[in-house]
Design a protein around this motif. Structure first.
Motif, PDB file in Angstrom:
ATOM      1  N   SER A  37       0.824  -1.212   0.000  1.00 53.68           N
ATOM      2  CA  SER A  37       0.000   0.000   0.000  1.00 53.68           C
ATOM      3  C   SER A  37       0.856   1.260   0.000  1.00 53.68           C
ATOM      4  N   GLU A  38       2.013   1.216   0.664  1.00 53.19           N
ATOM      5  CA  GLU A  38       2.907   2.370   0.672  1.00 53.19           C
ATOM      6  C   GLU A  38       3.525   2.574  -0.704  1.00 53.19           C
ATOM      7  N   LEU A  39       3.884   1.472  -1.358  1.00 55.73           N
ATOM      8  CA  LEU A  39       4.431   1.571  -2.709  1.00 55.73           C
ATOM      9  C   LEU A  39       3.399   2.161  -3.667  1.00 55.73           C
ATOM     10  N   GLU A  40       2.139   1.778  -3.489  1.00 58.30           N
ATOM     11  CA  GLU A  40       1.080   2.330  -4.342  1.00 58.30           C
ATOM     12  C   GLU A  40       0.928   3.834  -4.142  1.00 58.30           C
ATOM     13  N   LYS A  41       1.105   4.322  -2.917  1.00 53.15           N
ATOM     14  CA  LYS A  41       0.991   5.757  -2.664  1.00 53.15           C
ATOM     15  C   LYS A  41       2.105   6.532  -3.367  1.00 53.15           C
ATOM     16  N   GLY A  42       3.286   5.948  -3.426  1.00 53.55           N
ATOM     17  CA  GLY A  42       4.394   6.604  -4.102  1.00 53.55           C
ATOM     18  C   GLY A  42       4.373   6.417  -5.602  1.00 53.55           C
ATOM     19  N   SER A  52       2.819  -5.964  -8.617  1.00 58.65           N
ATOM     20  CA  SER A  52       3.099  -7.335  -8.179  1.00 58.65           C
ATOM     21  C   SER A  52       4.105  -8.003  -9.108  1.00 58.65           C
ATOM     22  N   ARG A  53       3.946  -7.787 -10.406  1.00 61.85           N
ATOM     23  CA  ARG A  53       4.839  -8.405 -11.389  1.00 61.85           C
ATOM     24  C   ARG A  53       6.268  -7.896 -11.228  1.00 61.85           C
ATOM     25  N   ARG A  54       6.404  -6.587 -11.061  1.00 60.90           N
ATOM     26  CA  ARG A  54       7.750  -6.021 -10.932  1.00 60.90           C
ATOM     27  C   ARG A  54       8.404  -6.446  -9.607  1.00 60.90           C
ATOM     28  N   LEU A  55       7.624  -6.536  -8.550  1.00 57.85           N
ATOM     29  CA  LEU A  55       8.174  -6.984  -7.275  1.00 57.85           C
ATOM     30  C   LEU A  55       8.657  -8.424  -7.364  1.00 57.85           C
ATOM     31  N   LYS A  56       7.933  -9.265  -8.064  1.00 53.15           N
ATOM     32  CA  LYS A  56       8.357 -10.656  -8.241  1.00 53.15           C
ATOM     33  C   LYS A  56       9.649 -10.729  -9.033  1.00 53.15           C
ATOM     34  N   THR A  57       9.777  -9.883 -10.057  1.00 51.88           N
ATOM     35  CA  THR A  57      11.010  -9.856 -10.852  1.00 51.88           C
ATOM     36  C   THR A  57      12.194  -9.428  -9.994  1.00 51.88           C
ATOM     37  N   LEU A  58      12.003  -8.394  -9.173  1.00 54.02           N
ATOM     38  CA  LEU A  58      13.076  -7.912  -8.306  1.00 54.02           C
ATOM     39  C   LEU A  58      13.444  -8.957  -7.250  1.00 54.02           C
ATOM     40  N   GLU A  59      12.452  -9.666  -6.748  1.00 56.96           N
ATOM     41  CA  GLU A  59      12.733 -10.723  -5.779  1.00 56.96           C
ATOM     42  C   GLU A  59      13.532 -11.846  -6.442  1.00 56.96           C
ATOM     43  N   ALA A  61      15.498 -11.629  -8.894  1.00 59.37           N
ATOM     44  CA  ALA A  61      16.846 -11.156  -9.207  1.00 59.37           C
ATOM     45  C   ALA A  61      17.687 -10.931  -7.959  1.00 59.37           C
ATOM     46  N   GLY A  62      17.099 -11.091  -6.782  1.00 51.41           N
ATOM     47  CA  GLY A  62      17.849 -10.902  -5.543  1.00 51.41           C
ATOM     48  C   GLY A  62      18.002  -9.462  -5.128  1.00 51.41           C
ATOM     49  N   VAL A  63      17.171  -8.566  -5.688  1.00 50.25           N
ATOM     50  CA  VAL A  63      17.248  -7.144  -5.344  1.00 50.25           C
ATOM     51  C   VAL A  63      16.439  -6.836  -4.089  1.00 50.25           C
ATOM     52  N   ILE A  64      15.371  -7.610  -3.854  1.00 45.81           N
ATOM     53  CA  ILE A  64      14.546  -7.408  -2.659  1.00 45.81           C
ATOM     54  C   ILE A  64      14.276  -8.755  -1.996  1.00 45.81           C
ATOM     55  N   THR A  65      13.909  -8.698  -0.734  1.00 51.40           N
ATOM     56  CA  THR A  65      13.388  -9.869  -0.033  1.00 51.40           C
ATOM     57  C   THR A  65      11.923  -9.603   0.295  1.00 51.40           C
ATOM     58  N   VAL A  66      11.130 -10.661   0.321  1.00 50.42           N
ATOM     59  CA  VAL A  66       9.702 -10.554   0.613  1.00 50.42           C
ATOM     60  C   VAL A  66       9.433 -11.366   1.871  1.00 50.42           C
ATOM     61  N   ASN A  67       8.924 -10.694   2.891  1.00 46.80           N
ATOM     62  CA  ASN A  67       8.627 -11.350   4.163  1.00 46.80           C
ATOM     63  C   ASN A  67       7.119 -11.372   4.376  1.00 46.80           C
ATOM     64  N   LYS A  68       6.548 -12.558   4.364  1.00 51.91           N
ATOM     65  CA  LYS A  68       5.105 -12.699   4.532  1.00 51.91           C
ATOM     66  C   LYS A  68       4.793 -12.985   5.983  1.00 51.91           C
ATOM     67  N   LYS A  70       1.736 -12.574   9.285  1.00 53.45           N
ATOM     68  CA  LYS A  70       0.300 -12.816   9.455  1.00 53.45           C
ATOM     69  C   LYS A  70      -0.524 -11.611   9.025  1.00 53.45           C
ATOM     70  N   ALA A  71      -0.108 -10.423   9.454  1.00 50.88           N
ATOM     71  CA  ALA A  71      -0.905  -9.225   9.194  1.00 50.88           C
ATOM     72  C   ALA A  71      -0.645  -8.627   7.817  1.00 50.88           C
ATOM     73  N   HIS A  72       0.593  -8.709   7.348  1.00 55.57           N
ATOM     74  CA  HIS A  72       0.925  -8.067   6.080  1.00 55.57           C
ATOM     75  C   HIS A  72       2.226  -8.628   5.522  1.00 55.57           C
ATOM     76  N   THR A  73       2.522  -8.247   4.292  1.00 56.09           N
ATOM     77  CA  THR A  73       3.763  -8.623   3.627  1.00 56.09           C
ATOM     78  C   THR A  73       4.652  -7.401   3.518  1.00 56.09           C
ATOM     79  N   THR A  74       5.934  -7.561   3.792  1.00 54.47           N
ATOM     80  CA  THR A  74       6.872  -6.445   3.685  1.00 54.47           C
ATOM     81  C   THR A  74       7.922  -6.728   2.622  1.00 54.47           C
ATOM     82  N   TYR A  75       8.399  -5.660   2.012  1.00 54.12           N
ATOM     83  CA  TYR A  75       9.404  -5.734   0.948  1.00 54.12           C
ATOM     84  C   TYR A  75      10.602  -4.892   1.378  1.00 54.12           C
ATOM     85  N   ARG A  76      11.780  -5.492   1.326  1.00 56.57           N
ATOM     86  CA  ARG A  76      12.985  -4.773   1.744  1.00 56.57           C
ATOM     87  C   ARG A  76      14.122  -5.045   0.760  1.00 56.57           C
TER      88      ARG A  76
END
Length: 238
Positions: A37-42, A52-59, A61-68, A70-76
């Motif tokens: 939701s924060e990414l959508e605001k920016g 979603s597609r671009r985040l999967k590509t970055l994940e 490629a090892g550019v981001i990690t995705v942590n799922k 209970k309450a939400h998913t975070t991208y770092r």
């Protein structure tokens, strides 16, 4: 992802990073966004499917990690992602100097402007006291004309509906005038003196607004006038 068919490191990196939206997603992650939701605001004009597609590509490629969780998913950003910071800063500074927007209507967005401003507010300017500033953009689309920044306890919240607190300052301007301030084409105080921005409220508090709001970090880099340093040089031609 289309391939250039070249082993060149530049070709390999640009075929990953130069797809539409990818570097802007990296920009948002560098700026501190961690949730979808924060990414959508920016990135208000990106579709959820494309994000979603671009985040999967970055994940992948090892550019981001995705942590799922209970309450939400975070991208770092990973180490590889964090190493893109100077790339993003150089491109942003170059864009400020050589590829600026003409600030036509299509490039103006009240939501993006306010979301970006919220991230740069310096609450220490008002000595930690609670400050509520209302922003009015009469030329913005209906539903995006009134915004509130609420600064308290060292944090700043952005509200699109009245938060119910007493308002300390009311700032009114066109979207273009405030965007010009944000991207370092004008200063807040100069815009107030010229009448393109008006401020109502305590004069002492109003005098601190320029330092409180700050400006776009990438535009500040471009406005600094420092030319980017190149570490790679082509061989001299005989």
């Amino acid at each position: 992802m289309l391939s250039y068919g070249q082993f060149c490191p530049l070709a390999q990196s640009t075929q990953l990073l130069c797809e539409r939206w990818t570097l802007l997603i990296v920009r948002e992650l560098i700026a501190g966004s961690t949730r979808f939701s924060e990414l959508e605001k920016g990135l208000p004009q990106i579709s959820p499917t494309m994000l979603s597609r671009r985040l999967k590509t970055l994940e992948h490629a090892g550019v981001i990690t995705v942590n799922k969780e209970k309450a939400h998913t975070t991208y770092r950003l990973t180490q590889a992602g964090n190493e893109l910071r100077p790339v993003v800063e150089l491109l942003g500074a170059w864009g400020h100097r050589w590829a600026r927007s003409d600030l036509s209507g299509g490039d103006l967005d009240a939501g993006l402007l306010m979301w970006d401003m919220r991230r740069s507010v310096n609450p220490e300017i008002f000595d930690g006291r609670e400050i509520v500033v209302q922003f009015l953009y009469p030329d913005a689309p209906r539903g995006a004309q009134a915004w509130w920044l609420v600064s308290r306890d060292g944090d700043t919240d952005l509200c699109l509906s009245d938060p119910g607190f007493d308002v300390d300052l009311v700032v009114q301007s066109s979207l273009k005038a405030m965007t010009r301030v944000w991207i370092c084409e004008d200063t807040f105080n100069d815009a107030v003196r010229a009448g393109s921005i008006t401020v109502q409220g305590d004069p002492e508090l109003a005098g601190r607004l320029q330092d409180w709001l700050g400006a776009s970090p990438l535009s500040r880099l471009g406005a600094s006038g420092k030319a980017p340093e190149l570490s790679w040089q082509a061989p001299d031609q005989a």
